[in-house]
Design a protein around this motif. Structure first.
Motif, PDB file in Angstrom:
ATOM      1  N   THR A 125      50.209 -26.824  -8.670  1.00  0.00           N
ATOM      2  CA  THR A 125      49.667 -25.723  -7.871  1.00  0.00           C
ATOM      3  C   THR A 125      50.743 -25.233  -6.919  1.00  0.00           C
ATOM      4  OG1 THR A 125      47.411 -26.595  -7.962  1.00  0.00           O
ATOM      5  CG2 THR A 125      47.907 -25.032  -6.213  1.00  0.00           C
ATOM      6  N   THR A 126      50.951 -23.926  -6.871  1.00  0.00           N
ATOM      7  CA  THR A 126      51.966 -23.340  -6.001  1.00  0.00           C
ATOM      8  C   THR A 126      51.383 -22.188  -5.197  1.00  0.00           C
ATOM      9  OG1 THR A 126      52.706 -21.830  -7.748  1.00  0.00           O
ATOM     10  CG2 THR A 126      53.851 -23.934  -7.570  1.00  0.00           C
ATOM     11  N   ALA A 127      51.906 -22.016  -3.994  1.00  0.00           N
ATOM     12  CA  ALA A 127      51.566 -20.882  -3.140  1.00  0.00           C
ATOM     13  C   ALA A 127      52.839 -20.103  -2.867  1.00  0.00           C
ATOM     14  CB  ALA A 127      50.936 -21.348  -1.832  1.00  0.00           C
ATOM     15  N   THR A 128      52.744 -18.785  -2.878  1.00  0.00           N
ATOM     16  CA  THR A 128      53.914 -17.919  -2.747  1.00  0.00           C
ATOM     17  C   THR A 128      53.631 -16.819  -1.743  1.00  0.00           C
ATOM     18  OG1 THR A 128      54.469 -18.305  -5.071  1.00  0.00           O
ATOM     19  CG2 THR A 128      55.551 -16.454  -3.990  1.00  0.00           C
ATOM     20  N   ALA A 129      54.619 -16.529  -0.909  1.00  0.00           N
ATOM     21  CA  ALA A 129      54.530 -15.412   0.025  1.00  0.00           C
ATOM     22  C   ALA A 129      55.783 -14.570  -0.109  1.00  0.00           C
ATOM     23  CB  ALA A 129      54.372 -15.906   1.461  1.00  0.00           C
ATOM     24  N   GLY A 130      55.602 -13.246  -0.240  1.00  0.00           N
ATOM     25  CA  GLY A 130      56.737 -12.338  -0.325  1.00  0.00           C
ATOM     26  C   GLY A 130      56.685 -11.480  -1.571  1.00  0.00           C
ATOM     27  N   ARG A 131      57.807 -10.907  -1.895  1.00  0.00           N
ATOM     28  CA  ARG A 131      57.922 -10.037  -3.065  1.00  0.00           C
ATOM     29  C   ARG A 131      58.173 -10.869  -4.328  1.00  0.00           C
ATOM     30  NH1 ARG A 131      61.966  -5.192  -0.899  1.00  0.00           N
ATOM     31  NH2 ARG A 131      60.578  -4.431   0.779  1.00  0.00           N
ATOM     32  N   ARG A 132      57.310 -10.670  -5.336  1.00  0.00           N
ATOM     33  CA  ARG A 132      57.510 -11.438  -6.576  1.00  0.00           C
ATOM     34  C   ARG A 132      56.866 -10.705  -7.748  1.00  0.00           C
ATOM     35  NH1 ARG A 132      56.742 -17.986  -7.531  1.00  0.00           N
ATOM     36  NH2 ARG A 132      58.246 -18.077  -9.253  1.00  0.00           N
ATOM     37  N   ILE A 133      57.497 -10.810  -8.919  1.00  0.00           N
ATOM     38  CA  ILE A 133      56.926 -10.263 -10.153  1.00  0.00           C
ATOM     39  C   ILE A 133      55.713 -11.091 -10.531  1.00  0.00           C
ATOM     40  CG2 ILE A 133      57.356  -9.884 -12.612  1.00  0.00           C
ATOM     41  CD1 ILE A 133      60.348  -9.537 -11.850  1.00  0.00           C
ATOM     42  N   ASN A 134      54.610 -10.411 -10.863  1.00  0.00           N
ATOM     43  CA  ASN A 134      53.391 -11.071 -11.300  1.00  0.00           C
ATOM     44  C   ASN A 134      53.030 -10.531 -12.672  1.00  0.00           C
ATOM     45  OD1 ASN A 134      50.373 -11.344 -11.670  1.00  0.00           O
ATOM     46  ND2 ASN A 134      50.580 -12.450  -9.735  1.00  0.00           N
ATOM     47  N   ASN A 135      52.809 -11.420 -13.612  1.00  0.00           N
ATOM     48  CA  ASN A 135      52.483 -10.993 -14.971  1.00  0.00           C
ATOM     49  C   ASN A 135      51.223 -11.713 -15.421  1.00  0.00           C
ATOM     50  OD1 ASN A 135      53.210  -9.284 -17.181  1.00  0.00           O
ATOM     51  ND2 ASN A 135      53.812 -11.099 -18.334  1.00  0.00           N
ATOM     52  N   GLY A 136      50.070 -11.194 -14.984  1.00  0.00           N
ATOM     53  CA  GLY A 136      48.806 -11.828 -15.288  1.00  0.00           C
ATOM     54  C   GLY A 136      47.813 -10.843 -15.865  1.00  0.00           C
ATOM     55  N   GLU A 137      46.551 -10.987 -15.471  1.00  0.00           N
ATOM     56  CA  GLU A 137      45.494 -10.129 -15.989  1.00  0.00           C
ATOM     57  C   GLU A 137      45.371  -8.825 -15.211  1.00  0.00           C
ATOM     58  OE1 GLU A 137      43.994 -10.834 -18.759  1.00  0.00           O
ATOM     59  OE2 GLU A 137      44.947 -12.796 -18.926  1.00  0.00           O
ATOM     60  N   VAL A 138      45.628  -8.852 -13.903  1.00  0.00           N
ATOM     61  CA  VAL A 138      45.484  -7.658 -13.065  1.00  0.00           C
ATOM     62  C   VAL A 138      46.803  -6.915 -12.937  1.00  0.00           C
ATOM     63  CG1 VAL A 138      44.894  -6.807 -10.758  1.00  0.00           C
ATOM     64  CG2 VAL A 138      43.537  -8.647 -11.800  1.00  0.00           C
ATOM     65  N   PHE A 139      47.881  -7.643 -12.638  1.00  0.00           N
ATOM     66  CA  PHE A 139      49.206  -7.045 -12.501  1.00  0.00           C
ATOM     67  C   PHE A 139      50.065  -7.442 -13.699  1.00  0.00           C
ATOM     68  CE2 PHE A 139      47.721  -7.638  -8.109  1.00  0.00           C
ATOM     69  CZ  PHE A 139      47.830  -6.340  -7.642  1.00  0.00           C
ATOM     70  N   ARG A 140      50.884  -6.488 -14.193  1.00  0.00           N
ATOM     71  CA  ARG A 140      51.765  -6.724 -15.331  1.00  0.00           C
ATOM     72  C   ARG A 140      53.201  -6.392 -14.949  1.00  0.00           C
ATOM     73  NH1 ARG A 140      49.909  -9.967 -18.749  1.00  0.00           N
ATOM     74  NH2 ARG A 140      51.097  -9.042 -20.453  1.00  0.00           N
ATOM     75  N   ALA A 141      54.170  -7.118 -15.530  1.00  0.00           N
ATOM     76  CA  ALA A 141      55.581  -6.925 -15.188  1.00  0.00           C
ATOM     77  C   ALA A 141      56.128  -5.620 -15.758  1.00  0.00           C
ATOM     78  CB  ALA A 141      56.412  -8.110 -15.688  1.00  0.00           C
ATOM     79  N   ASP A 142      55.955  -5.394 -17.068  1.00  0.00           N
ATOM     80  CA  ASP A 142      56.316  -4.125 -17.720  1.00  0.00           C
ATOM     81  C   ASP A 142      57.721  -3.657 -17.365  1.00  0.00           C
ATOM     82  OD1 ASP A 142      53.818  -4.109 -18.862  1.00  0.00           O
ATOM     83  OD2 ASP A 142      52.937  -2.824 -17.339  1.00  0.00           O
ATOM     84  N   ASN A 143      58.728  -4.373 -17.844  1.00  0.00           N
ATOM     85  CA  ASN A 143      60.130  -4.081 -17.541  1.00  0.00           C
ATOM     86  C   ASN A 143      60.632  -2.968 -18.462  1.00  0.00           C
ATOM     87  OD1 ASN A 143      62.693  -4.275 -16.503  1.00  0.00           O
ATOM     88  ND2 ASN A 143      63.065  -6.350 -17.236  1.00  0.00           N
ATOM     89  N   TYR A 144      60.169  -1.729 -18.214  1.00  0.00           N
ATOM     90  CA  TYR A 144      60.407  -0.619 -19.137  1.00  0.00           C
ATOM     91  C   TYR A 144      61.621   0.246 -18.789  1.00  0.00           C
ATOM     92  CZ  TYR A 144      55.705  -1.547 -20.934  1.00  0.00           C
ATOM     93  OH  TYR A 144      54.601  -2.126 -21.492  1.00  0.00           O
ATOM     94  N   ARG A 145      62.202   0.067 -17.604  1.00  0.00           N
ATOM     95  CA  ARG A 145      63.406   0.817 -17.232  1.00  0.00           C
ATOM     96  C   ARG A 145      64.463  -0.197 -16.778  1.00  0.00           C
ATOM     97  NH1 ARG A 145      60.394   4.229 -19.021  1.00  0.00           N
ATOM     98  NH2 ARG A 145      60.098   6.395 -18.328  1.00  0.00           N
ATOM     99  N   GLN A 146      64.852  -0.095 -15.512  1.00  0.00           N
ATOM    100  CA  GLN A 146      65.883  -0.999 -14.994  1.00  0.00           C
ATOM    101  C   GLN A 146      65.299  -2.109 -14.118  1.00  0.00           C
ATOM    102  OE1 GLN A 146      68.803  -1.152 -16.012  1.00  0.00           O
ATOM    103  NE2 GLN A 146      69.751   0.833 -16.378  1.00  0.00           N
ATOM    104  N   LYS A 147      63.987  -2.176 -14.005  1.00  0.00           N
ATOM    105  CA  LYS A 147      63.362  -3.226 -13.206  1.00  0.00           C
ATOM    106  C   LYS A 147      61.933  -3.458 -13.659  1.00  0.00           C
ATOM    107  CE  LYS A 147      61.711  -2.483  -9.126  1.00  0.00           C
ATOM    108  NZ  LYS A 147      60.261  -2.595  -9.493  1.00  0.00           N
ATOM    109  N   ALA A 148      61.411  -4.625 -13.322  1.00  0.00           N
ATOM    110  CA  ALA A 148      60.019  -4.940 -13.602  1.00  0.00           C
ATOM    111  C   ALA A 148      59.149  -4.571 -12.401  1.00  0.00           C
ATOM    112  CB  ALA A 148      59.863  -6.422 -13.917  1.00  0.00           C
TER     113      ALA A 148
END
Length: 414
Positions: A125-148
């Motif tokens: 189990t991990t807890a995270t605070a700050g800016r981070r890529i999330n690739n789950g059911e609600v948010f997707r990474a979708d690295n379609y240009r120069q960033k995710a």
């Protein structure tokens, strides 16, 4: 290509080659791990209504992950991209953005503090605070240009319960994958308020979400999720996959959205039913996806959507609009001898003409990804898309239109 940017690109490539050994030496010291990516992206679009554009960008991604200290780690990722050439290079203050979203990028896409709760008896189990890529059911990474896509959030994820993944948190801002900071509808690469993400005329208090993924029943995978975008919409959804055999599976989707707070009245239900079939080395997926009621808020141009149709290059058939019904077929394979990945996605969408200015639309996307022989970590990817709309009326905005999209990625990872 403009001479100053060409010189800069050549200098950057040369310096990166010499720096790679220095990066390896640093990583061997035990102070953390540095990795990254150097990528060029060339795009060209041509629409029947007279709109066409081309742009080439050079992007650099640098990642850092610290060693773990009593459960704590620090991660960071910088993404930057410059325009080497574009149709509007000498006429626009933001070259490469028009029609393509392949312009400049300059953002700390990730910068987070992560805590592993093993000391509390929660080994996974991990807890995270700050800016981070999330690739789950609600948010997707979708690295379609120069960033995710990335979110600025407080979030937690746990896999301590057998066959269960739980995740959730609160996101304050979002940085989209688009290489544009002036797009009239989509949010930009900057971290923006969710009012800008969902294109509302006011700021909001972000998005609180929770999601669960369960695999405890033989041959069945189930995901449940809920997201509250304050003063915008509440999303409630489910996704399931049931394997009939090693080669055949059934996929089901459901998403409900309703307005909340001071948002304008809007309700929508999205349903999907598809089949997945392996034929030799080819994996096929095809079926139905439909949106009843209003257009989806949580979809590809905002937070992302965990569905094959979210990978459409132009979303030219408007498959996420209210009153849209879509049939699609996806095919993926890898040629073992050359390690070439081949991908195809076709969809046909027909509309409730009382809600849309088109009767139907369709789009075909083809992708070829090829590792370059004898050049480790270098790949070339060609993406080609073509779309057609059967419009209502005879103005440029409502008539029948044809669109093409071509992209070439050259990607070096280190």
């Amino acid at each position: 290509m403009k001479k100053p940017t060409f010189i800069l690109a050549a200098a950057l490539c040369a310096s990166l080659v010499s720096a790679e050994s220095a990066i390896k030496q640093f990583n061997d010291l035990g102070y953390g791990t540095i990795s990254g990516r150097l990528q060029t992206l060339s795009m060209y679009r041509d629409y029947d209504n007279g709109a066409n554009a081309h742009s080439t960008t050079l992007g650099l991604q640098l990642n850092y992950l610290s060693p773990e200290l009593e459960g704590w780690t620090i991660g960071a990722a910088y993404n930057g991209a410059g325009v080497l050439d574009s149709m509007d290079y000498d006429t626009s203050p933001n070259p490469g953005e028009t029609l393509l979203g392949n312009g400049r990028v300059n953002v700390l896409n990730e910068g987070y503090l992560n805590y592993n709760m093993a000391a509390l008896g929660l080994t996974n189990t991990t807890a995270t605070a700050g800016r981070r890529i999330n690739n789950g059911e609600v948010f997707r990474a979708d690295n379609y240009r120069q960033k995710a896509r990335s979110i600025n959030a407080i979030q937690i994820e746990s896999k301590d319960i057998e066959n269960v993944r739980l995740a959730g948190g609160h996101a304050f801002r979002l940085s989209n994958w688009l290489g544009s900071d002036t797009h009239p509808v989509m949010s930009s690469w900057k971290f923006e308020d969710f009012g800008d993400v969902f294109n509302t005329p006011y700021d909001t208090d972000g998005v609180t979400w929770a999601e669960g993924f369960y695999t405890g029943i033989e041959n069945l995978e189930v995901a449940l999720f809920d997201a509250i975008a304050y003063d915008v919409a509440n999303l409630l959804g489910a996704r399931a996959k049931y394997a009939l055999s090693e080669e055949t599976a059934i996929l089901a989707y459901y998403r409900n959205e309703r307005d909340i707070g001071r948002a304008a009245s809007r309700k929508s239900n999205a349903f999907g039913l598809s089949a997945q079939q392996k034929v030799g080395a080819i994996t096929l997926e095809g079926g139905y996806f439909g949106v009843h009621g209003g257009s989806l808020r949580f979809q590809e141009i905002t937070t992302g959507i965990n569905h094959a149709l979210g990978a459409s290059m132009m979303i030219y058939s408007s498959q996420f609009n209210g009153g849209a019904d879509t049939l699609y077929l996806k095919a993926v394979t890898t040629l073992e001898q050359t390690k070439t990945t081949l991908y195809g996605l076709y969809n046909f969408t027909w509309h409730d003409t009382g809600k849309a200015i088109l009767r139907h639309g369709q789009e075909l996307n083809l992708v070829v990804k090829q590792p370059i022989p004898k050049l480790d970590n270098l790949t070339a990817t060609l993406k080609v898309g073509i779309g057609y709309r059967d419009g209502i009326g005879n103005t440029p905005a409502t008539s029948d239109t044809l669109a093409t999209d071509a992209r070439l990625f050259l990607t070096y990872t280190f």
